[in-house]
Design an enzyme around this catalytic site. Structure first.
Site, PDB file in Angstrom:
ATOM      1  N   LYS A   1       0.835  -1.207   0.000  1.00  0.00           N
ATOM      2  CA  LYS A   1       0.000   0.000   0.000  1.00  0.00           C
ATOM      3  C   LYS A   1       0.869   1.256   0.000  1.00  0.00           C
ATOM      4  O   LYS A   1       0.654   2.178  -0.775  1.00  0.00           O
ATOM      5  CB  LYS A   1      -0.890  -0.007   1.253  1.00  0.00           C
ATOM      6  CG  LYS A   1      -1.510   1.337   1.581  1.00  0.00           C
ATOM      7  CD  LYS A   1      -2.469   1.250   2.743  1.00  0.00           C
ATOM      8  CE  LYS A   1      -1.875   1.527   4.096  1.00  0.00           C
ATOM      9  NZ  LYS A   1      -1.562   2.943   4.363  1.00  0.00           N
ATOM     10  N   ASN A   2       1.867   1.282   0.898  1.00  0.00           N
ATOM     11  CA  ASN A   2       2.636   2.511   1.065  1.00  0.00           C
ATOM     12  C   ASN A   2       3.687   2.707  -0.020  1.00  0.00           C
ATOM     13  O   ASN A   2       4.436   3.687   0.012  1.00  0.00           O
ATOM     14  CB  ASN A   2       3.225   2.573   2.480  1.00  0.00           C
ATOM     15  CG  ASN A   2       2.117   2.765   3.517  1.00  0.00           C
ATOM     16  OD1 ASN A   2       0.985   3.132   3.167  1.00  0.00           O
ATOM     17  ND2 ASN A   2       2.418   2.510   4.773  1.00  0.00           N
ATOM     18  N   CYS A  14      -5.661   7.742   9.327  1.00  0.00           N
ATOM     19  CA  CYS A  14      -5.747   7.047  10.605  1.00  0.00           C
ATOM     20  C   CYS A  14      -5.530   8.011  11.757  1.00  0.00           C
ATOM     21  O   CYS A  14      -4.681   8.900  11.685  1.00  0.00           O
ATOM     22  CB  CYS A  14      -4.696   5.948  10.666  1.00  0.00           C
ATOM     23  SG  CYS A  14      -5.038   4.633   9.513  1.00  0.00           S
ATOM     24  N   ASP A  21       3.733   0.416  12.369  1.00  0.00           N
ATOM     25  CA  ASP A  21       2.510  -0.189  11.824  1.00  0.00           C
ATOM     26  C   ASP A  21       2.293  -1.625  12.295  1.00  0.00           C
ATOM     27  O   ASP A  21       1.224  -2.194  12.072  1.00  0.00           O
ATOM     28  CB  ASP A  21       2.522  -0.133  10.285  1.00  0.00           C
ATOM     29  CG  ASP A  21       2.378   1.284   9.763  1.00  0.00           C
ATOM     30  OD1 ASP A  21       1.910   2.142  10.531  1.00  0.00           O
ATOM     31  OD2 ASP A  21       2.742   1.528   8.601  1.00  0.00           O
ATOM     32  N   ARG A  59      -1.036  14.667  13.598  1.00  0.00           N
ATOM     33  CA  ARG A  59      -0.255  14.369  12.390  1.00  0.00           C
ATOM     34  C   ARG A  59      -0.081  15.671  11.605  1.00  0.00           C
ATOM     35  O   ARG A  59      -0.788  15.948  10.647  1.00  0.00           O
ATOM     36  CB  ARG A  59      -0.932  13.266  11.563  1.00  0.00           C
ATOM     37  CG  ARG A  59      -0.957  11.945  12.323  1.00  0.00           C
ATOM     38  CD  ARG A  59      -1.521  10.824  11.503  1.00  0.00           C
ATOM     39  NE  ARG A  59      -0.577  10.260  10.558  1.00  0.00           N
ATOM     40  CZ  ARG A  59      -0.881   9.263   9.717  1.00  0.00           C
ATOM     41  NH1 ARG A  59      -2.097   8.764   9.705  1.00  0.00           N
ATOM     42  NH2 ARG A  59       0.025   8.782   8.890  1.00  0.00           N
ATOM     43  N   ARG A  87      -8.949  -0.738   4.065  1.00  0.00           N
ATOM     44  CA  ARG A  87      -8.115   0.338   3.505  1.00  0.00           C
ATOM     45  C   ARG A  87      -6.711  -0.164   3.220  1.00  0.00           C
ATOM     46  O   ARG A  87      -6.030   0.358   2.340  1.00  0.00           O
ATOM     47  CB  ARG A  87      -8.027   1.506   4.492  1.00  0.00           C
ATOM     48  CG  ARG A  87      -9.291   2.351   4.559  1.00  0.00           C
ATOM     49  CD  ARG A  87      -9.073   3.586   5.392  1.00  0.00           C
ATOM     50  NE  ARG A  87      -7.806   4.214   5.000  1.00  0.00           N
ATOM     51  CZ  ARG A  87      -7.179   5.147   5.695  1.00  0.00           C
ATOM     52  NH1 ARG A  87      -7.694   5.584   6.811  1.00  0.00           N
ATOM     53  NH2 ARG A  87      -6.048   5.657   5.271  1.00  0.00           N
TER      54      ARG A  87
HETATM   55  N1  EPU Z   1       5.658  14.611  11.197  1.00  0.00           N
HETATM   56  C1  EPU Z   1       5.708  15.916  11.576  1.00  0.00           C
HETATM   57  N2  EPU Z   1       5.475  16.875  10.625  1.00  0.00           N
HETATM   58  C2  EPU Z   1       5.176  16.557   9.326  1.00  0.00           C
HETATM   59  C3  EPU Z   1       5.137  15.191   8.958  1.00  0.00           C
HETATM   60  C4  EPU Z   1       5.371  14.236   9.922  1.00  0.00           C
HETATM   61  O1  EPU Z   1       5.951  16.235  12.725  1.00  0.00           O
HETATM   62  O2  EPU Z   1       4.984  17.477   8.525  1.00  0.00           O
HETATM   63  C5  EPU Z   1       5.902  13.573  12.219  1.00  0.00           C
HETATM   64  C6  EPU Z   1       4.682  12.675  12.492  1.00  0.00           C
HETATM   65  O3  EPU Z   1       3.772  13.311  13.367  1.00  0.00           O
HETATM   66  C7  EPU Z   1       5.323  11.462  13.101  1.00  0.00           C
HETATM   67  C8  EPU Z   1       6.666  11.371  12.352  1.00  0.00           C
HETATM   68  O4  EPU Z   1       6.845  12.642  11.720  1.00  0.00           O
HETATM   69  O5  EPU Z   1       5.572  11.668  14.462  1.00  0.00           O
HETATM   70  C9  EPU Z   1       6.766  10.314  11.317  1.00  0.00           C
HETATM   71  O6  EPU Z   1       5.575  10.246  10.547  1.00  0.00           O
HETATM   72  P1  EPU Z   1       5.630  10.100   8.977  1.00  0.00           P
HETATM   73  O7  EPU Z   1       5.464  11.444   8.361  1.00  0.00           O
HETATM   74  O8  EPU Z   1       6.811   9.289   8.586  1.00  0.00           O
HETATM   75  O9  EPU Z   1       4.312   9.281   8.698  1.00  0.00           O
HETATM   76  P2  EPU Z   1       3.531   9.331   7.363  1.00  0.00           P
HETATM   77  O10 EPU Z   1       4.467   9.587   6.250  1.00  0.00           O
HETATM   78  O11 EPU Z   1       2.323  10.181   7.495  1.00  0.00           O
HETATM   79  C10 EPU Z   1       3.820   6.801   6.735  1.00  0.00           C
HETATM   80  C11 EPU Z   1       2.896   5.645   6.474  1.00  0.00           C
HETATM   81  C12 EPU Z   1       2.222   5.244   7.775  1.00  0.00           C
HETATM   82  C13 EPU Z   1       3.311   4.850   8.776  1.00  0.00           C
HETATM   83  C14 EPU Z   1       4.302   6.008   8.954  1.00  0.00           C
HETATM   84  C15 EPU Z   1       5.480   5.655   9.831  1.00  0.00           C
HETATM   85  C16 EPU Z   1       2.229   6.059   4.187  1.00  0.00           C
HETATM   86  C17 EPU Z   1       1.153   6.423   3.231  1.00  0.00           C
HETATM   87  N3  EPU Z   1       1.902   6.063   5.496  1.00  0.00           N
HETATM   88  O12 EPU Z   1       3.000   7.829   7.259  1.00  0.00           O
HETATM   89  O13 EPU Z   1       1.424   4.103   7.478  1.00  0.00           O
HETATM   90  O14 EPU Z   1       2.723   4.571  10.021  1.00  0.00           O
HETATM   91  O15 EPU Z   1       4.826   6.409   7.664  1.00  0.00           O
HETATM   92  O16 EPU Z   1       6.153   4.566   9.324  1.00  0.00           O
HETATM   93  O17 EPU Z   1       3.333   5.745   3.782  1.00  0.00           O
HETATM   94  C18 EPU Z   1      -0.395   2.618   7.691  1.00  0.00           C
HETATM   95  O18 EPU Z   1       0.008   2.090   6.644  1.00  0.00           O
HETATM   96  O19 EPU Z   1      -1.314   2.134   8.402  1.00  0.00           O
HETATM   97  C19 EPU Z   1       0.218   3.879   8.119  1.00  0.00           C
HETATM   98  C20 EPU Z   1      -0.325   4.676   9.029  1.00  0.00           C
END
Ligand code: EPU
Length: 422
Positions: A25-26, A119, A309, A124, A402
């Site tokens: 998915k990711n 989620c 995850d 976030r 999802r």
């Molecule tokens: N963060 C910030 N500011 C930002 C962006 C992120 O502070 O502008 C923080 C977040 O709050 C968090 C940390 O950075 O504390 C890391 O989050 P990240 O941005 O890496 O998460 P994401 O990119 O939104 C992806 C996956 C998630 C997975 C996380 C961590 C996708 C589409 N989603 O999310 O997947 O949990 O990386 O590995 O790639 C899932 O598949 O169920 C899922 C939630």
């Protein structure tokens, strides 16, 4: 809204057979977003037929792309994609919609979007996206509901340092930077396999990217070209991990096929230390439940550490381990709330603070009717229901859908009695 009715196995290790893993998915979500900066048609294969892919397809169609997804293959044609506004209702449901900000901005000079949903894992924020795009020359205007980012003359090159290594921020800037006027250096990048796979897709279309899979990525300006060769989506390491944990809980002999064990090292290492029998080949993993499951201390971490995850699914396994285990969630600040439901099923879990929980086991879990709050906690509830004695009803099946393709069919093929009901 549908639910799953699960007949628990009362801890009996009776599941057997093989389960094939689908594409990640990711990986597919950022690659679909990236197809906007690539001319011509992108064909993706091994695509999971899940709700998030349908949502991303709908967002792409909203800006004028033509998308068809069928039989695990998607085609995205972008020649008429001139729109700049992300469909609000869909973007609000899908955090990964944020991946489109860089792509749409790079393509059209403007993007308009609501705060991305997805989620509920705690706060976030999107500050990295806004400050990074500003540093590349874009102008951000925010009101309560909507953010508008404009760069009518295109984005400039530059150097960005990410305060935290965010997966989707790293991916968004890799996509946007392919159309920037100068080189872009990204520092403190996420090193997840999905970042490396996105780079492979962009490079196969002519992008000049160096350093993916390390903390520093350099993207030089290049001329992207259409490529009719289908791009194969890599196996989903979180789906793999979910079935590995199922095997550790209830597997008589489960073989996970079409996967890449090299992307699951942190989990496999943890399971082996817990006494679980795990055997790998380059594309398969065989797993079964040991007589005694040993306790463990889990600390979630960016890749290659233990994936957040899989934090909820492994907690279910820890409820069946001898002695005291601990969970330290370091990535998100609201990802332990689901433990309350496991406690109601009979687990001995104390949440010390929003990041830490202690789990004592083994506990006999009793069936319950519960609603999953997000994709991964929903999957954890399915694991708990399968481990418990009695019949459970796990609601919010659409959230599990999802991220997991045909989860009920896959579990049923391994011998679990599971039914989807409206
Ligand atoms: N963060 C910030 N500011 C930002 C962006 C992120 O502070 O502008 C923080 C977040 O709050 C968090 C940390 O950075 O504390 C890391 O989050 P990240 O941005 O890496 O998460 P994401 O990119 O939104 C992806 C996956 C998630 C997975 C996380 C961590 C996708 C589409 N989603 O999310 O997947 O949990 O990386 O590995 O790639 C899932 O598949 O169920 C899922 C939630």
């Amino acid at each position: 809204m549908s639910s799953f009715i699960v007949e628990g196995l009362a801890g009996k290790a009776s599941l057997e057979g093989s389960v094939a893993i689908r594409g990640a998915k990711n990986s597919v979500l950022p690659i679909m977003a990236a197809s906007l900066v690539v001319p011509g048609e992108t064909i993706l294969t091994n695509v999971p037929m899940i709700a998030d892919v349908a949502s991303m397809a709908s967002l792409l169609e909203g800006v004028g792309a033509y998308v068809t997804c069928k039989d695990n293959q998607c085609s995205v044609r972008t020649q008429d994609a001139r729109g700049s506004v992300l469909q609000s209702d869909v973007a609000k449901r899908l955090r990964a919609s944020v991946l489109l900000t860089g792509a749409v901005l790079a393509r059209t000079g403007k993007v308009v979007f609501p705060h991305p949903g997805g989620c509920v894992l705690g706060s976030r924020p999107i500050d990295l996206f806004l400050s990074g795009l500003t540093a590349l020359g874009a102008v951000v205007t925010e009101n309560e509901e909507i953010t508008t980012i404009e760069a009518p003359q295109g984005m400039v090159g530059g150097e960005l340092f990410f305060r935290v290594p965010s997966v989707t921020a790293t991916e968004t800037f890799m996509i946007a930077a392919t159309l920037a006027k100068g080189p872009v250096t990204l520092k403190n990048c996420a090193m997840e396999p999905e970042v490396v796979v996105l780079a492979a897709y962009l490079k196969s279309r002519g992008a000049d990217i160096e350093g993916e899979g390390t903390p520093t990525i350099l993207i030089r300006p290049s001329h992207l070209e259409a490529n009719s060769t289908p791009f194969i989506i890599n196996p989903d390491r979180i789906e793999t991990g979910s079935f590995l944990i199922l095997g550790a809980l209830l597997g008589k002999d489960i073989t996970i096929t079409n996967t890449n064990p090299a992307h699951c090292e942190a989990l496999i290492d943890t399971l082996c230390a817990m006494g679980v029998s795990v055997h790998t080949t380059p594309t398969e993993i065989r797993v079964s439940r040991p007589d005694i499951i040993k306790s463990a201390s889990i600390r979630t971490h960016e890749y290659p550490g233990f994936p957040t995850d899989l934090q909820a699914p492994i907690s279910v396994l820890l409820t069946q381990a001898e002695g005291e285990s601990s969970i330290l969630e370091t990535i998100f600040d609201g990802r332990l709330n689901y433990t309350q439901e496991l406690v109601r099923m009979g687990a001995d879990i104390s949440v010390v603070n929003p990041h830490k929980a202690l789990i004592k086991g083994p506990s006999l879990l009793k069936a319950r009717d519960i609603d999953g709050p997000d994709i991964r906690a929903g999957l954890a509830f399915l694991l708990a229901a399968a481990t418990a004695s009695g019949t459970s009803k796990i609601g919010n099946a659409h959230l599990i859908d999802r991220g997991y393709e045909a989860i009920d069919e896959k579990l049923s093929a391994l011998g679990l009695s599971i039914k989807r009901v409206a």
